[in-house]
Design an enzyme around this catalytic site. Structure first.
Site, PDB file in Angstrom:
ATOM      1  CE  LYS A  36      46.247  76.477 -50.699  1.00 58.34           C
ATOM      2  NZ  LYS A  36      45.088  75.831 -51.241  1.00 58.34           N
ATOM      3  CG  HIS A  63      53.527  87.754 -25.217  1.00 59.20           C
ATOM      4  ND1 HIS A  63      52.859  88.595 -26.087  1.00 59.20           N
ATOM      5  CD2 HIS A  63      54.685  88.343 -24.884  1.00 59.20           C
ATOM      6  CE1 HIS A  63      53.603  89.677 -26.259  1.00 59.20           C
ATOM      7  NE2 HIS A  63      54.715  89.558 -25.542  1.00 59.20           N
TER       8      HIS A  63
END
Lengths: 476, 575
Positions: B135, B545
């Site tokens: 990673k 959102h």
């Protein structure tokens, strides 16, 4: 290319997802074709702009056999001005791709087949094997219509208009053959993955390329060198094709022949087409002291000189509708109901004319904002057709380079274009016999004499010069 | 190499409800876990009394008992005395990788006296030679890729001068990360009082084992239950000579001792893919060698196709499919690495490649050597320790070996770090008297390319096959990242999410995501599968959102399920 078509949805939804509706291009022009009886639809190369006669497939978003839903993106097309996602108008299956990625097709020609059901995929595919004549007449003025309907041309063949027939052999002659311990006398070529990709893209035969990498491996720069050498060889033999050596602008490989991009092709076509229009030119010198003063005053509010000029031109056009007209068929005047000022902008590798719509009605501040937005979009190749094809009068300004006068070529479909030079301090004599300094600029209008006569232009220019010399109306 | 070190499976009860009144639908999740550095440590065991409505599904992650109240076990500072007399320990775990660590922590929490035997270094493959250092490299490659993509930068209005990197700096970052996570892991076990025994663990007989260097100094201990968690090592097929310099495995590659101009990667699974992402970002050219007929086997075909279009085709990568690398010779005496390819089916010689380096990413082989399995009559199958669905070890006669379990890569059920940990927790549940079967279909998997790929459950072909056998209908729905505001804001609209489900009852069969942060997005789906949440219910969940999570929101909303919402609307809560 991986990111190039990311943002070509013009619409960035801000509403909650459930409220979103994605815009849909009138794109795939889903005319069902009479000749094909079953529910197999042809996907046509859409006309993304009025000047577009052919488009290049940037990438297929879907693969053969994929299911398509209405409104889903199917293919990304590069038109003469922008890359756009083309969406399906029907549910179905992408049965066959007729024009591969990287190839171009004429507007209106079939680029893929859409089957309604999975069963019909095979049927559709069999159709591609025996091409059923071209699709409906392609868009106007296209004489090399459906060149892509036969069996799939190999991507290499068509993607490289560079002279490639002789690449391999020419390079061999000039440079000797690859030397590699494992190449078995040239039978086997050791080339790195990127070199292979490049060779395919540039149409270079790897067999003839000398490798400079470890153990004679062919690496990317060898392929680039071979492609360049080949271009030189074929250019030298053929004569005309070689670009004459000029002072080297950045990023241009001297001695190479670079094919037009789609946009440059469109420009070329338009320029040739313009020769069919009987044009004439009228020049005028306009004093800009007052305009410059105004500009200085409102510059801080984001007003640009381009917007000021567009506004002045639009206001003058209001009084001279004939200069805003055009001749479409050689028999009549087309008087445009809107005054849309197109302004030529040079962008990387081409030219585009973003349009300030209704420039006569919109206030100078909004107009300036609009202009900035258009320029940004143009740079990002994201102008929508209605943002660059709807001009009724064109402005071309080279003043920023210090050019004092030039003349412009009339873009087909419009009546007049105005070339604007730099405004510079000039010594002038006035009527009362004195000599003074004034800042002046020269403008030069090219117009279609079928509809716009000398006196029309003269009157228009006089009005324009009055507006610019007394620019208070511009900020109303 | 798998996913990072997240121990993704949340233990026992999915929802702790305090079922006080029959009308009350409100629920208060107990404060159940403390997280630090990705390591989970449960502070409370929930008193699980299940609300019947939350149990509408049979396929639950576990079979909960309607126990009214399980004992509240405190976090033990000390690792108490063995509860069952006569044994040195309640539980001994052989192997201190992520699987063993997860099991040890849960065992201590359950009050078991626990020891863990580590033969190499704490953290095992994941932390030292797998997910964790990879990673770090991928974080670098992602940034490099972004900085090098001029078009992408320009479209954001950014200007960046030529990006470069320092190989040693990148390698150090990976190494530092591994050390840090390793010490976190060690400390978390020490803090709980897990006895860390050093040496090779060997089973001597039922409930009896020894550990040490394999000499006379070995110590013998007894344990009520034993978990084998010895993990795996990179699989190197016959004919391939690994020298650690030019022919390498992921173990070597993660040290990033060199960045070759041209590297062949044998195997195009997720290990190969992730390394191709790293190497191409750092400037290498890559050749994939894949034995199957297409690249990226194991991924949902549609996702694979899209991923190939984004992760392979535009990059400096080419590939050979349907071929085996029958012989690979490291570079020496000025000769490059030689790779002989044979046809995977006919075995006929096909080609020879000369490259600067070769990375063997053909998979991983279980590490079970020296475990003393012969002492308890267990025969490995292709190296794996055979187990049943409860991770109980099966001997050569097909009988269960009492008190012996095997988790993680060594049993080969699902070779993912977090799967090992989940299996370990499941075993601890069982040995503490709570039956538990792990639903492997709820375990997510991720591939950390740029963009990422993630998946949970079945692929479309698997789902269709199952549907045909069992006679149900399967539907598929997809959403695109192109329609997601946040993705577009990042200029990363490339990607899709795919939902495979049963339209008759709304069961989620599989979710596959390719796109920005796919690995983080998958958990909404994997949790839904683990909890048995149906589409008709989850589609009412609200997503902020604009976020990438709306990709899944839209996915669930676009599914057409024939049944209506099963749970009643919660009572209005004043806000």
């Amino acid at each position: 290319m991986s990111h190039s078509h990311l943002l070509h949805t013009s619409f960035i939804p801000t509403a909650p997802p459930s409220l979103r509706r994605r815009p849909r291009w009138a794109a795939p022009v889903p005319r069902t074709h009479q000749r094909i009886q079953s529910k197999i639809r042809e996907i046509f190369m859409p006309a993304l702009s009025s000047t577009m006669t052919e488009g290049k497939i940037v990438s297929w978003v879907k693969s053969e056999g994929d299911k398509l839903s209405k409104g889903e993106s199917v293919v990304v097309v590069e038109s003469d001005k922008a890359d756009m996602d083309v969406e399906s108008f029907y549910d179905g299956y992408l049965a066959a791709i007729i024009v591969d990625e990287g190839l171009s097709a004429a507007v209106g020609s079939t680029i893929a087949l859409l089957a309604e059901t999975e069963e019909e995929i095979e049927l559709a595919r069999s159709k591609t094997a025996s091409p059923s004549a071209p699709a409906s007449a392609p868009a106007a003025g296209n004489n090399d219509a459906p060149k892509v309907l036969d069996e799939k041309p190999s991507p290499v063949a068509a993607a490289t208009p560079t002279p490639k027939a002789s690449v391999g052999s020419a390079a061999v002659g000039a440079l000797g053959s690859a030397v590699h311990p494992a190449s078995e006398g040239g039978m086997r070529v050791v080339a790195s993955p990127y070199a292979k990709k490049l060779a395919k893209d540039l149409g270079v035969d790897l067999k003839g390329v000398v490798g400079s990498g470890p153990n004679g491996r062919v690496v990317a720069k060898d392929v680039e060198a071979a492609a360049l050498a080949a271009a030189k060889v074929s250019g030298g033999g053929g004569g005309a094709a070689v670009a004459s050596p000029v002072a080297k602008p950045s990023g241009v490989e001297l001695g190479s022949v670079v094919p037009f991009t789609t946009m440059q092709n469109a420009v070329s076509r338009n320029m040739v087409e313009s020769l069919a229009v009987p044009t004439f030119r009228v020049g005028y010198t306009i004093t800009t002291d007052a305009l410059d003063a105004l500009y200085k005053k409102i510059k801080s509010k984001g007003v640009t000189m381009t917007a000021l000029l567009a506004k002045a031109t639009a206001l003058a056009l209001v009084k001279h509708p004939v200069v805003n007209s055009s001749c479409r068929d050689g028999k009549s005047f087309t008087y445009n109901s809107h005054i849309n000022i197109a302004v030529a902008v040079a962008i990387d590798g081409g030219l585009i004319t973003p349009v300030l719509q209704d420039a006569d009605k919109i206030d100078i501040y909004s107009l300036s904002r609009k202009w900035k937005e258009l320029v940004d979009k143009a740079r990002a190749k994201q102008l929508q057709p209605n943002e660059y094809t709807t001009g009724t009068f064109t402005l071309s300004n080279l003043g920023m380079f210090g050019v004092d006068r030039f003349d412009a070529i009339l873009p087909p479909g419009t009546g007049a274009i105005m070339a604007v030079g730099a405004s510079q301090p000039t010594v002038v004599g006035t009527k009362d016999g004195r000599i003074g300094m004034k800042t002046q600029m020269q403008v030069n209008v090219t117009a279609d004499h079928r509809v716009i006569y000398g006196a029309d232009l003269a009157a228009f220019l006089q009005t324009l010069s009055k507006i610019i010399e007394d620019p208070k109306d511009l900020t109303l | 190499m798998q996913s990072a070190i997240s121990l993704s499976l949340s233990s026992p009860s999915p929802i702790a409800r305090s079922g006080v009144g029959s009308t009350s639908n409100a629920c208060w999740p107990m404060p159940r876990s403390l997280r630090f550095c990705g390591l989970r440590r449960e502070a409370f065991d929930s008193a699980a009394s299940f609300d019947a409505s939350s149990l509408r599904l049979a396929r639950f992650n576990l079979q909960p008992k309607q126990s009214t109240l399980s004992k509240v076990s405190a976090v033990l500072k000390g690792n108490g005395a063995p509860s069952s007399s006569g044994f040195d320990y309640d539980l001994v775990i052989i192997g201190a990788g992520v699987g063993g660590h997860g099991a040890a922590l849960h065992a201590v929490e359950k009050g078991l006296k626990t020891a863990i035997i580590e033969g190499d270094v704490v953290g095992g493959t994941c932390v030292n030679r797998g997910c964790v250092p990879s990673k770090a490299l991928l974080a670098v490659s992602g940034r490099m890729r972004e900085l090098q993509n001029e078009h992408h930068m320009n479209s954001l209005g950014l200007q960046v001068a030529a990006a470069g990197y320092n190989r040693q700096g990148v390698a150090d970052h990976a190494n530092n990360l591994a050390s840090k996570i390793r010490s976190n892991l060690t400390n978390s076990m020490k803090a709980l009082g897990v006895d860390i025994l050093t040496g090779v663990g060997t089973i001597l007989g039922p409930q009896k084992l020894k550990y040490g260097k394999g000499d006379s100094g070995d110590k013998t201990i007894t344990a009520k239950d034993i978990i084998i968690a010895t993990g795996s090592v990179p699989l190197v097929p016959k004919g391939i000579e690994v020298d650690g310099k030019t022919v390498i495995t992921s173990d070597h590659a993660l040290k990033l001792e060199s960045v070759p101009d041209w590297i062949a990667i044998v195997g195009s699974g997720y290990i190969g893919l992730e390394f191709s992402d790293v190497y191409t970002a750092l400037g290498s050219e890559v050749t994939f060698i894949e034995a199957l007929d297409q690249l990226m086997p194991g991924f949902d075909p549609e996702i694979g196709k899209l991923a190939q279009r984004v992760l392979i085709n535009p990059r400096k990568i080419d590939s050979y499919t349907g071929v085996f690398a029958s012989k690979i010779t490291p570079a020496k005496d000025g000769k490059p690495v030689q790779i002989e390819l044979i046809d995977a089916k006919t075995k006929e010689p096909k080609d020879t490649l000369e490259v600067d380096a070769a990375l063997i990413a053909t998979g991983r082989a279980p590490f079970t050597k020296g475990l003393g399995l012969e002492n308890i009559n267990v025969q490995t199958q292709r190296g794996f320790v055979p187990v049943d669905e409860r991770m109980r070890v099966i001997d050569a006669n097909g009988k269960l070996v009492p008190h012996l379990y095997c988790i993680g890569d060594a049993n080969g059920k699902m070779m993912l770090a977090h799967a090992a940990s989940a299996q370990g927790i499941s075993v601890v549940e069982q040995v503490t008297g709570k039956d538990h079967v792990l639903n492997h279909l709820s375990i997510p998997a991720a591939c950390f390319t740029h963009p990422e790929i993630s998946m949970v459950g079945l692929t479309e072909p698997q789902a269709r096959e199952k549907a045909q056998k069992e006679g149900f209908e399967v539907s598929v729905t997809k959403t695109s990242f192109k329609a997601n505001t946040k993705a577009l804001a990042e200029n990363e609209g490339e990607g899709m999410a795919k939902l495979i489900y049963r339209p008759d009852n709304g069961e989620i069969l599989g979710v596959h995501i390719f796109g920005l942060h796919a690995a983080d997005l998958i958990h909404e789906a994997s949790n839904a599968i683990a909890m048995g949440t149906r589409i008709q219910d989850i589609k009412f969940a609200v997503h902020a959102h604009p976020t990438l999570s709306e990709v899944l929101d839209e996915l669930f909303k676009s599914a057409k399920v024939k049944v209506s919402t099963s749970s009643a609307v919660a009572e209005p809560v004043p806000v």
